[in-house]
Write a protein that holds these residues in place. Sequence first.
Motif, PDB file in Angstrom:
ATOM      1  N   UNK A 128       0.173 -12.377  58.364  1.00 27.79           N
ATOM      2  CA  UNK A 128      -0.165 -10.854  58.843  1.00 27.79           C
ATOM      3  C   UNK A 128       0.122 -10.095  57.770  1.00 27.79           C
ATOM      4  N   UNK A 129      -0.901  -9.173  57.299  1.00 27.78           N
ATOM      5  CA  UNK A 129      -1.160  -8.365  56.305  1.00 27.78           C
ATOM      6  C   UNK A 129      -0.267  -7.249  56.828  1.00 27.78           C
ATOM      7  N   UNK A 130       0.463  -6.576  55.554  1.00 29.06           N
ATOM      8  CA  UNK A 130       1.345  -5.506  56.000  1.00 29.06           C
ATOM      9  C   UNK A 130       0.857  -4.408  55.091  1.00 29.06           C
ATOM     10  N   UNK A 131       1.488  -3.062  55.056  1.00 29.47           N
ATOM     11  CA  UNK A 131       0.943  -2.033  54.572  1.00 29.47           C
ATOM     12  C   UNK A 131       0.837  -2.348  52.922  1.00 29.47           C
ATOM     13  N   UNK A 132       1.832  -2.847  52.433  1.00 32.31           N
ATOM     14  CA  UNK A 132       2.007  -3.018  51.239  1.00 32.31           C
ATOM     15  C   UNK A 132       0.737  -3.763  50.638  1.00 32.31           C
ATOM     16  N   UNK A 133       0.182  -4.909  51.350  1.00 33.84           N
ATOM     17  CA  UNK A 133      -0.993  -5.501  51.081  1.00 33.84           C
ATOM     18  C   UNK A 133      -2.239  -4.592  51.149  1.00 33.84           C
ATOM     19  N   UNK A 134      -2.501  -3.681  52.162  1.00 30.79           N
ATOM     20  CA  UNK A 134      -3.390  -2.682  52.156  1.00 30.79           C
ATOM     21  C   UNK A 134      -3.576  -1.778  50.965  1.00 30.79           C
ATOM     22  N   UNK A 135      -2.287  -1.397  50.672  1.00 32.26           N
ATOM     23  CA  UNK A 135      -2.026  -0.225  49.461  1.00 32.26           C
ATOM     24  C   UNK A 135      -2.658  -1.009  48.162  1.00 32.26           C
ATOM     25  N   UNK A 136      -2.068  -2.408  48.095  1.00 33.44           N
ATOM     26  CA  UNK A 136      -2.518  -3.145  46.627  1.00 33.44           C
ATOM     27  C   UNK A 136      -3.838  -3.423  46.657  1.00 33.44           C
ATOM     28  N   UNK A 137      -4.649  -3.547  47.657  1.00 31.72           N
ATOM     29  CA  UNK A 137      -6.130  -3.957  47.547  1.00 31.72           C
ATOM     30  C   UNK A 137      -6.804  -2.754  47.660  1.00 31.72           C
ATOM     31  N   UNK A 138      -6.471  -1.584  47.795  1.00 31.32           N
ATOM     32  CA  UNK A 138      -7.077  -0.404  47.836  1.00 31.32           C
ATOM     33  C   UNK A 138      -6.674   0.377  46.641  1.00 31.32           C
ATOM     34  N   UNK A 139      -5.698  -0.193  45.873  1.00 28.66           N
ATOM     35  CA  UNK A 139      -5.366   0.446  44.590  1.00 28.66           C
ATOM     36  C   UNK A 139      -4.687   1.650  44.847  1.00 28.66           C
ATOM     37  N   UNK A 140      -3.788   1.954  45.678  1.00 29.40           N
ATOM     38  CA  UNK A 140      -3.226   3.256  46.132  1.00 29.40           C
ATOM     39  C   UNK A 140      -1.635   3.073  46.324  1.00 29.40           C
ATOM     40  N   UNK A 141      -0.860   3.816  46.204  1.00 26.57           N
ATOM     41  CA  UNK A 141       0.548   3.667  46.461  1.00 26.57           C
ATOM     42  C   UNK A 141       0.828   3.632  48.007  1.00 26.57           C
ATOM     43  N   UNK A 142       1.809   2.832  48.135  1.00 27.88           N
ATOM     44  CA  UNK A 142       2.163   2.632  49.857  1.00 27.88           C
ATOM     45  C   UNK A 142       2.264   3.768  50.536  1.00 27.88           C
ATOM     46  N   UNK A 143       2.825   4.726  49.994  1.00 23.93           N
ATOM     47  CA  UNK A 143       2.841   6.090  50.829  1.00 23.93           C
ATOM     48  C   UNK A 143       1.466   6.763  51.002  1.00 23.93           C
ATOM     49  N   UNK A 144       0.652   6.639  50.187  1.00 20.61           N
ATOM     50  CA  UNK A 144      -0.661   7.145  50.088  1.00 20.61           C
ATOM     51  C   UNK A 144      -1.644   6.365  51.365  1.00 20.61           C
ATOM     52  N   UNK A 145      -1.298   4.920  51.285  1.00 23.64           N
ATOM     53  CA  UNK A 145      -1.713   4.229  52.520  1.00 23.64           C
ATOM     54  C   UNK A 145      -1.392   4.644  53.766  1.00 23.64           C
ATOM     55  N   UNK A 146      -0.254   4.741  53.952  1.00 24.08           N
ATOM     56  CA  UNK A 146       0.269   4.995  55.026  1.00 24.08           C
ATOM     57  C   UNK A 146       0.018   6.450  55.596  1.00 24.08           C
ATOM     58  N   UNK A 147      -0.255   7.465  54.651  1.00 30.43           N
ATOM     59  CA  UNK A 147      -0.829   8.715  55.079  1.00 30.43           C
ATOM     60  C   UNK A 147      -2.229   8.570  55.426  1.00 30.43           C
ATOM     61  N   UNK A 148      -3.080   8.015  54.858  1.00 32.85           N
ATOM     62  CA  UNK A 148      -4.379   7.665  55.195  1.00 32.85           C
ATOM     63  C   UNK A 148      -4.647   6.875  56.580  1.00 32.85           C
ATOM     64  N   UNK A 149      -3.664   6.160  57.082  1.00 35.86           N
ATOM     65  CA  UNK A 149      -3.890   5.335  57.966  1.00 35.86           C
ATOM     66  C   UNK A 149      -3.410   6.113  59.244  1.00 35.86           C
ATOM     67  N   UNK A 150      -2.616   7.208  58.952  1.00 35.19           N
ATOM     68  CA  UNK A 150      -2.108   8.064  59.989  1.00 35.19           C
ATOM     69  C   UNK A 150      -2.770   9.618  60.295  1.00 35.19           C
ATOM     70  N   UNK A 151      -3.945   9.439  59.199  1.00 31.47           N
ATOM     71  CA  UNK A 151      -4.945  10.633  59.222  1.00 31.47           C
ATOM     72  C   UNK A 151      -4.359  11.771  58.509  1.00 31.47           C
ATOM     73  N   UNK A 152      -3.363  11.728  57.795  1.00 24.29           N
ATOM     74  CA  UNK A 152      -2.438  12.871  56.898  1.00 24.29           C
ATOM     75  C   UNK A 152      -3.699  13.577  56.264  1.00 24.29           C
TER      76      UNK A 152
END
Length: 337
Positions: A1-25
């Motif tokens: 199962x993919x993790x947020x770390x995997x998403x951040x790596x594929x998108x080329x951003x920091x894990x915190x940025x990926x988290x903010x993006x997914x929560x609509x920050x």
Amino acid sequence: MATIKDVAKLAGVAISTASYALSGDRRVTAKTKEKVLEAAKQLNYRKNGFAMDLKRSRTNTIALILTDLSGPYYSELIRSVQDVALSNGYDLVACSSMGGKESTAVKFLREKRVDGAIVLAHNITDEVLLQTASSNFPIVAMDRVTTGEGLISIVVDGELGGYKATRHLIDHGHQSIAFVSGPANSYDNMLRYQGYLRAMHEAGLEEKAKWRLSGNFVRDGGYKVTKMMMMQGELPSAIFYGNDEMAIGGIKAIEEESYSVPDDISVIGFDDIQLAEYINPPLTTIRQPMHESGSLAGHLLFQMLNDQEVNDSYKLKVELVERKSVKSVEEVSKSLI
């Protein structure tokens, strides 16, 4: 199962940025958000892991963030919000915003340690509120006009209140009217001052710079600036204090200098705190709906928590309460004959 770390790596951003993006920050740009969402889609990422469940679970607690926890105005507000919270089966945490961006209150908002918040604190910026509010974390902002996703505002018609207070003094024959203000960065203070100016200009009167002093919305501030005003020699015939706390301090200062309210100087306040009718003389003031505004803020917050539709902003009315601290110039003149 993919993790947020995997998403951040594929998108080329920091894990915190990926988290903010997914929560609509709002801190994340539209372009970055699009990249993160596309990466999440490719990896079939779902925000339903244990950590997300913990983050989204209800605490059954709301926060009330105030500039200061002391004083009669704030105690009335805390009590009204607490009543609404308890009736909804929630706990209330009240905290001070002292420290601004570095305060515990701001950390409370950013880390979302509660389910939602009511904010009455001029030192917490609109930027902070817009960044933290969302459909999952509603915020009711009091005494400011700012709206966004999950964010609504409640204001009292302070401009009309300032106008009514000053107009009442003018209608009683006063032409030399001082204004004792609150903090310069207070939205409340700005509105009340605008109302004061409107009434003065409408009557063809000019304010004097030496009669505009700041008492910071506290009793001791009202006392000190009134003492300072009286040291200057030339006195106004009336003083409009931006809140009742300053007016009470001001009356004490006036009487210590062997002047009388209202026989020598008329005084009017703003708020109509409980003490206003019990001081001597009872204070003429502008009543704002303190308990009602707190109750409304609480009810609106719970409506948003329950995904109910609410308006973006609300404006509450004020009214003049006449007591014994204002006397007409004509009455004063007759008493001197």
